[in-house]
Design an enzyme around this catalytic site. Structure first.
Site, short mmCIF file in Angstrom:
data_model
loop_
_atom_site.label_atom_id
_atom_site.label_comp_id
_atom_site.label_asym_id
_atom_site.label_seq_id
_atom_site.Cartn_x
_atom_site.Cartn_y
_atom_site.Cartn_z
N HIS A 1 19.94 17.19 30.11
CA HIS A 1 20.55 18.10 31.20
C HIS A 1 20.98 17.10 32.58
O HIS A 1 21.83 17.35 33.36
CB HIS A 1 19.28 18.73 31.65
CG HIS A 1 19.52 19.70 33.04
ND1 HIS A 1 20.50 20.61 32.80
CD2 HIS A 1 19.10 20.02 34.07
CE1 HIS A 1 20.69 21.66 34.02
NE2 HIS A 1 19.78 20.90 34.61
N GLU B 1 11.90 25.92 44.13
CA GLU B 1 12.16 25.73 42.91
C GLU B 1 10.90 24.71 42.41
O GLU B 1 10.21 24.29 43.19
CB GLU B 1 13.60 24.80 42.72
CG GLU B 1 14.57 25.69 42.71
CD GLU B 1 15.89 25.04 42.27
OE1 GLU B 1 16.07 23.90 42.47
OE2 GLU B 1 17.10 25.77 41.75
N ARG C 1 14.11 13.56 37.91
CA ARG C 1 14.76 14.28 38.98
C ARG C 1 14.01 15.45 39.66
O ARG C 1 13.59 16.21 38.96
CB ARG C 1 16.21 14.39 38.58
CG ARG C 1 16.72 15.15 39.46
CD ARG C 1 18.30 15.90 38.92
NE ARG C 1 18.05 16.82 38.03
CZ ARG C 1 18.66 17.87 37.93
NH1 ARG C 1 19.57 18.24 39.09
NH2 ARG C 1 18.47 18.96 37.15
N ARG D 1 8.66 22.28 33.29
CA ARG D 1 9.94 21.96 32.33
C ARG D 1 9.60 20.97 31.31
O ARG D 1 9.75 21.06 29.89
CB ARG D 1 11.05 21.22 33.16
CG ARG D 1 12.26 21.99 33.34
CD ARG D 1 13.30 21.53 34.05
NE ARG D 1 14.17 22.56 34.72
CZ ARG D 1 15.30 22.22 35.33
NH1 ARG D 1 15.35 20.94 35.47
NH2 ARG D 1 15.93 23.00 35.82
N HIS E 1 16.48 20.03 29.54
CA HIS E 1 16.29 21.23 30.13
C HIS E 1 15.42 21.85 28.81
O HIS E 1 16.11 21.61 27.69
CB HIS E 1 17.36 21.98 30.39
CG HIS E 1 17.20 23.32 30.98
ND1 HIS E 1 16.90 24.40 30.29
CD2 HIS E 1 17.17 23.72 32.39
CE1 HIS E 1 16.62 25.41 31.26
NE2 HIS E 1 16.73 24.99 32.63
#
Ligand SMILES: Cc1cc2nc3c(=O)[nH]c(=O)nc-3n(C[C@H](O)[C@H](O)[C@H](O)COP(=O)(O)OP(=O)(O)OC[C@H]3O[C@@H](n4cnc5c(N)ncnc54)[C@H](O)[C@@H]3O)c2cc1C
Length: 533
Positions: free
Chosen positions: A351, A115, A386, A290, A239
């Site tokens: 998110h 990821e 995060r 993101r 998100h």
């Protein structure tokens, strides 16, 4: 189960990954009561899709996972916490396998995906529904244990502290919790020698959030009211692509849609309609990280006064779309959006709550007898942002750490003194439920408009003013009427909104998830924003 008054060795508030991990670690020695405010599987854990990060690939190292986490966290992480979590990850995965979590495997090895932000393949998963599988396995183990009592439909209101025993003692200790019992519609007094907060995040402070309905920051608000420090509440992860639909405010459109060629466009019918805007912001366009994509969407929405932008994959063959995104295709078709023929209206959505109740490496909060684990806490793992798939991991590691500390210090945790029952005599039933509903919507709307992805001091001050007005109204209401689950959540939402706004105003720089136009630079020293009650 009907309660009114109950005593357990340990009360755990929350039945997600953190709460159930703690319960399973304590159950061999103690009687444990686990509360959930609705159904047992209604927390974020069951919704987690991607997976859990752990160093398991040949050539990968703890040092690499630690560095990736620290880079994502923009210097605000606590290195000792990061090391502890990363080094305990393989053990946590092994334990989940023992509990029967059916991780995807290739031959004798777990299948690992990669990821964003991870420099190796290190994400174990169960297809694209890892959280559901984990939740089911933990719940089955907890249900099977004779020392664990699972109590759904119990909405914790406030922690029981020294002042609920003897108001003049000045003693600081948490002895359990007052909780609204949805079945009896009364407030129960639940006492214990130790209490663990595992109540998850506060995503629902925002109009659009990928979190389940119950993510109203109850644990953060309860701990703050009880006297615990709270830190880094300005660090909210957004998100980039959540469906824009005023009924369904939390349907995530996976990043894979952009990965497979989805294009972000200005909706037709407005100035610049149909334009693909991402190349103006980043050479990687839709495949930028993101935060960049979320900020660009937010910029266009605010610049043009839009409600949403479009994510369009309809230029791909219909068969390809249906094969790659069967769930999204079907869900949106139900809402009359055929993604093989038309674009999807999307907005970024809150998110993950990076900040929370300050804990140490043993999961201890500032008050004896009170521990916290999981998304409710600020352990120092995530810092200012995060890293994907580190959050479930934090739940397993800190759920166990808190349990171990309680066990090692059991003799030093005294039994609770007599506690006053909740006084319901001075309040009446409300005939104005509409106020609760209206205030709930107003908070989420102004937090979205003024305290979202790109901040300014002016907008934050405007939000602070709204918080002040609403707080007065909610407190008056809370003082006069019998509590309901909605009122309990509203009171917590306003508390958490206040903590977020105050933290955002206190940080005079942009770092990680906190971007403020008045202070675009990152200061040389990384400091936590710690609020002290
Ligand atoms: C859509 C989505 C996808 C995600 N994907 C991933 C992923 O792939 N990998 C990853 O690592 N993380 C992911 N996350 C984040 C991760 O799921 C959460 O951080 C994690 O599950 C939090 O677990 P928890 O145990 O702290 O809280 P939760 O699982 O949220 O559980 C909270 C519990 O507290 C209870 N509770 C709350 N308030 C009260 C109250 N007042 N009284 C009584 N009980 C209360 C709730 O009922 C619930 O049982 C994702 C999150 C979302 C929303």
């Amino acid at each position: 189960m009907c309660m009114a008054e109950a005593f357990a060795d340990i009360i755990i508030i929350g039945s997600g990954a953190a709460g159930l991990t703690a319960a399973l670690n304590l159950a061999p020695h103690y009687k444990v009561l686990v509360l959930a405010k609705g159904g047992l599987s209604e927390g974020s854990t069951a919704w987690a899709q991607g997976g859990i990060a752990a160093v398991l690939e040949d050539g990968d190292t703890f040092e690499s996972h630690i560095e990736d986490t620290m880079i994502a966290g923009a210097g605000l992480n606590n290195r000792a916490t990061v090391e502890m979590v990363v080094e305990n990850a393989p053990k946590a995965i092994a334990r989940l396998e023992e509990l029967g979590v059916p991780f995807n495997a290739e031959g004798n090895h777990l299948h690992l995906t990669r990821e964003g932000g991870h420099s190796h393949r290190r994400i174990v998963h169960v297809d694209d529904a890892t959280g559901w599988a984990v939740q089911q396995a933990l719940e089955a183990a907890a249900k099977a244990h004779p020392n664990i009592t699972l109590v759904p439909d119990m909405v914790a209101i406030d922690l029981i502290t020294g002042r609920h025993a003897d108001p003049y003692s000045g003693e600081s200790h948490v002895w359990g919790v007052y909780a609204f019992n949805r079945k009896t519609k009364h407030v129960d007094t639940l006492t214990a020698r130790a209490t663990i907060l595992a109540t998850g995040g506060a995503g629902r402070t925002y109009l659009f959030s990928t979190s389940p309905r119950g993510a109203t920051g109850d644990g953060i608000a309860m701990a703050w009211r009880a006297g615990c420090r709270v830190a880094n509440m300005e660090m909210n992860q957004f998100h980039p692509t959540c469906l824009y639909n005023l009924e369904v405010k939390n349907f995530l459109i996976t990043e894979a849609v952009r990965g497979e060629g989805g294009i972000l466009k200005i909706p037709t019918g407005v100035q610049g309609g149909g334009e693909r805007f991402m190349p103006r912001f980043d050479a990687r366009a839709e495949l930028a990280p993101r935060d960049i994509v979320a900020r660009a969407i937010d910029h266009e929405i605010k610049r043009l006064g839009l409600d949403y932008v479009h994510l369009d994959i309809s230029h791909k063959p219909a068969a390809f779309i249906k094969e790659h995104f069967p769930n999204i295709y079907m869900r949106l078709l139900d809402l009359d959006i055929d993604i093989t023929k038309e674009p999807i209206p999307i907005v970024p959505a809150q998110h993950y709550t990076c900040g929370g109740v300050v804990i140490d490496l043993d999961g201890r909060t500032d008050i004896p007898g009170l521990y916290a684990a999981g998304e409710v806490s600020q352990s120092g793992l995530h810092g200012a942002n995060r890293l994907a798939s580190n959050s479930l991991l934090e739940c397993f590691v800190f759920g166990e750490a808190a349990a171990q500390h309680i066990h090692a210090n059991w003799e030093r945790l005294p039994a609770p003194p007599p506690i006053h029952a909740w006084d319901e005599s001075r309040v009446t039933d409300s005939d104005e439920e509409i106020i609760v509903k209206h205030n709930w919507s107003e908070i989420r709307r102004f937090m979205w408009d003024y305290v979202g992805i790109v901040r300014t001091t002016k907008r934050l001050e405007r939000a602070a003013h709204r918080v002040k007005l609403l707080r007065r109204e909610v407190e008056e209401y809370y003082g006069n009427f019998r509590v309901t689950p909605d009122l309990i959540e509203l009171r917590n939402l306003i508390e958490v909104a206040d903590l977020i706004v105050r933290s955002a105003l206190a940080r005079k720089e942009s770092r990680g998830l906190h971007y403020i136009r008045d202070y675009p630079e990152t200061l040389p020293d990384a400091r936590d924003t710690v609020l002290v009650p």
